[in-house]
Design a protein around this motif. Structure first.
Motif, PDB file in Angstrom:
ATOM      1  N   LEU A  48       4.246  -2.464 -10.584  1.00 61.09           N
ATOM      2  CA  LEU A  48       5.418  -1.618 -10.397  1.00 61.09           C
ATOM      3  C   LEU A  48       6.448  -1.827 -11.494  1.00 61.09           C
ATOM      4  O   LEU A  48       7.127  -0.907 -11.889  1.00 61.09           O
ATOM      5  CB  LEU A  48       6.056  -1.917  -9.038  1.00 61.09           C
ATOM      6  N   ASP A  49       6.559  -3.040 -11.969  1.00 54.32           N
ATOM      7  CA  ASP A  49       7.489  -3.325 -13.047  1.00 54.32           C
ATOM      8  C   ASP A  49       8.903  -2.842 -12.732  1.00 54.32           C
ATOM      9  O   ASP A  49       9.517  -2.091 -13.466  1.00 54.32           O
ATOM     10  CB  ASP A  49       6.982  -2.695 -14.353  1.00 54.32           C
ATOM     11  N   LYS A  50       9.369  -3.234 -11.578  1.00 54.46           N
ATOM     12  CA  LYS A  50      10.741  -2.958 -11.129  1.00 54.46           C
ATOM     13  C   LYS A  50      11.003  -1.497 -10.741  1.00 54.46           C
ATOM     14  O   LYS A  50      12.081  -1.158 -10.325  1.00 54.46           O
ATOM     15  CB  LYS A  50      11.768  -3.403 -12.186  1.00 54.46           C
ATOM     16  N   ARG A  51      10.037  -0.640 -10.942  1.00 52.18           N
ATOM     17  CA  ARG A  51      10.208   0.736 -10.484  1.00 52.18           C
ATOM     18  C   ARG A  51       9.308   0.945  -9.287  1.00 52.18           C
ATOM     19  O   ARG A  51       8.102   0.952  -9.413  1.00 52.18           O
ATOM     20  CB  ARG A  51       9.827   1.737 -11.585  1.00 52.18           C
ATOM     21  N   PHE A  52       9.899   1.099  -8.139  1.00 52.04           N
ATOM     22  CA  PHE A  52       9.091   1.239  -6.940  1.00 52.04           C
ATOM     23  C   PHE A  52       8.641   2.678  -6.745  1.00 52.04           C
ATOM     24  O   PHE A  52       9.079   3.374  -5.847  1.00 52.04           O
ATOM     25  CB  PHE A  52       9.873   0.713  -5.739  1.00 52.04           C
ATOM     26  N   VAL A  53       7.774   3.084  -7.668  1.00 46.32           N
ATOM     27  CA  VAL A  53       7.169   4.410  -7.556  1.00 46.32           C
ATOM     28  C   VAL A  53       5.667   4.244  -7.694  1.00 46.32           C
ATOM     29  O   VAL A  53       5.196   3.576  -8.603  1.00 46.32           O
ATOM     30  CB  VAL A  53       7.689   5.346  -8.660  1.00 46.32           C
ATOM     31  N   LYS A  82       0.850  -1.181   0.000  1.00 51.05           N
ATOM     32  CA  LYS A  82       0.000   0.000   0.000  1.00 51.05           C
ATOM     33  C   LYS A  82       0.878   1.221   0.000  1.00 51.05           C
ATOM     34  O   LYS A  82       1.900   1.280   0.675  1.00 51.05           O
ATOM     35  CB  LYS A  82      -0.871   0.007   1.258  1.00 51.05           C
ATOM     36  N   CYS A  83       0.452   2.200  -0.787  1.00 49.23           N
ATOM     37  CA  CYS A  83       1.190   3.453  -0.823  1.00 49.23           C
ATOM     38  C   CYS A  83       0.992   4.186   0.494  1.00 49.23           C
ATOM     39  O   CYS A  83      -0.126   4.344   0.958  1.00 49.23           O
ATOM     40  CB  CYS A  83       0.701   4.293  -1.992  1.00 49.23           C
ATOM     41  N   PHE A  84       2.081   4.652   1.044  1.00 46.88           N
ATOM     42  CA  PHE A  84       2.005   5.341   2.319  1.00 46.88           C
ATOM     43  C   PHE A  84       1.321   6.693   2.178  1.00 46.88           C
ATOM     44  O   PHE A  84       0.678   7.193   3.088  1.00 46.88           O
ATOM     45  CB  PHE A  84       3.417   5.525   2.872  1.00 46.88           C
ATOM     46  N   LYS A  85       1.447   7.285   1.013  1.00 51.44           N
ATOM     47  CA  LYS A  85       0.901   8.628   0.795  1.00 51.44           C
ATOM     48  C   LYS A  85      -0.582   8.601   0.439  1.00 51.44           C
ATOM     49  O   LYS A  85      -1.394   9.255   1.068  1.00 51.44           O
ATOM     50  CB  LYS A  85       1.675   9.301  -0.340  1.00 51.44           C
ATOM     51  N   CYS A  86      -0.928   7.878  -0.623  1.00 60.16           N
ATOM     52  CA  CYS A  86      -2.305   7.933  -1.119  1.00 60.16           C
ATOM     53  C   CYS A  86      -3.126   6.723  -0.695  1.00 60.16           C
ATOM     54  O   CYS A  86      -4.344   6.726  -0.837  1.00 60.16           O
ATOM     55  CB  CYS A  86      -2.319   8.086  -2.644  1.00 60.16           C
ATOM     56  N   GLY A  87      -2.483   5.699  -0.185  1.00 54.90           N
ATOM     57  CA  GLY A  87      -3.215   4.564   0.361  1.00 54.90           C
ATOM     58  C   GLY A  87      -3.731   3.579  -0.665  1.00 54.90           C
ATOM     59  O   GLY A  87      -4.459   2.657  -0.338  1.00 54.90           O
ATOM     60  N   LYS A  88      -3.343   3.761  -1.934  1.00 54.58           N
ATOM     61  CA  LYS A  88      -3.786   2.831  -2.968  1.00 54.58           C
ATOM     62  C   LYS A  88      -3.016   1.525  -2.867  1.00 54.58           C
ATOM     63  O   LYS A  88      -1.854   1.503  -2.472  1.00 54.58           O
ATOM     64  CB  LYS A  88      -3.532   3.442  -4.348  1.00 54.58           C
ATOM     65  N   LYS A  89      -3.688   0.469  -3.276  1.00 55.92           N
ATOM     66  CA  LYS A  89      -3.010  -0.814  -3.322  1.00 55.92           C
ATOM     67  C   LYS A  89      -2.199  -0.915  -4.597  1.00 55.92           C
ATOM     68  O   LYS A  89      -2.666  -0.578  -5.676  1.00 55.92           O
ATOM     69  CB  LYS A  89      -4.032  -1.949  -3.298  1.00 55.92           C
ATOM     70  N   ILE A  90      -1.014  -1.416  -4.458  1.00 60.80           N
ATOM     71  CA  ILE A  90      -0.129  -1.564  -5.599  1.00 60.80           C
ATOM     72  C   ILE A  90       0.491  -2.944  -5.530  1.00 60.80           C
ATOM     73  O   ILE A  90       1.123  -3.286  -4.530  1.00 60.80           O
ATOM     74  CB  ILE A  90       1.002  -0.521  -5.545  1.00 60.80           C
ATOM     75  N   ASN A  91       0.304  -3.727  -6.551  1.00 57.74           N
ATOM     76  CA  ASN A  91       0.992  -5.014  -6.527  1.00 57.74           C
ATOM     77  C   ASN A  91       2.277  -4.931  -7.328  1.00 57.74           C
ATOM     78  O   ASN A  91       2.467  -4.052  -8.173  1.00 57.74           O
ATOM     79  CB  ASN A  91       0.082  -6.152  -6.985  1.00 57.74           C
ATOM     80  N   THR A  92       3.164  -5.836  -7.024  1.00 58.09           N
ATOM     81  CA  THR A  92       4.509  -5.751  -7.578  1.00 58.09           C
ATOM     82  C   THR A  92       4.523  -5.910  -9.094  1.00 58.09           C
ATOM     83  O   THR A  92       5.434  -5.443  -9.747  1.00 58.09           O
ATOM     84  CB  THR A  92       5.414  -6.810  -6.928  1.00 58.09           C
ATOM     85  N   ASN A  93       3.513  -6.539  -9.649  1.00 63.08           N
ATOM     86  CA  ASN A  93       3.446  -6.657 -11.107  1.00 63.08           C
ATOM     87  C   ASN A  93       3.244  -5.292 -11.757  1.00 63.08           C
ATOM     88  O   ASN A  93       3.782  -5.005 -12.819  1.00 63.08           O
ATOM     89  CB  ASN A  93       2.292  -7.577 -11.508  1.00 63.08           C
TER      90      ASN A  93
END
Ligand SMILES: [Zn+2]
Length: 45
Positions: free
Chosen positions: A18-23, A5-16
């Motif tokens: 992100l595609d190697k960019r953790f933004v 989960k993004c600490f700022k906006c709280g959205k769920k993000i799965n590692t797929n």
């Protein structure tokens, strides 16, 4: 697959997504946490 989960906006993000960019694709934050664990900082470079 790991879901963060993004600490700022709280959205769920799965590692797929992100595609190697953790933004966050929504707000650009680089700070995520696993919903069940401690806050974790991830390097984007
Ligand atoms: Zn975000």
């Amino acid at each position: 697959m790991v879901v963060y989960k993004c600490f700022k906006c709280g959205k769920k993000i799965n590692t797929n997504d992100l595609d190697k960019r953790f933004v966050c694709p929504y707000c650009g934050s680089k700070i995520f946490y696993k919903p069940r664990t401690v806050i974790k900082k991830l390097k984007a470079d």
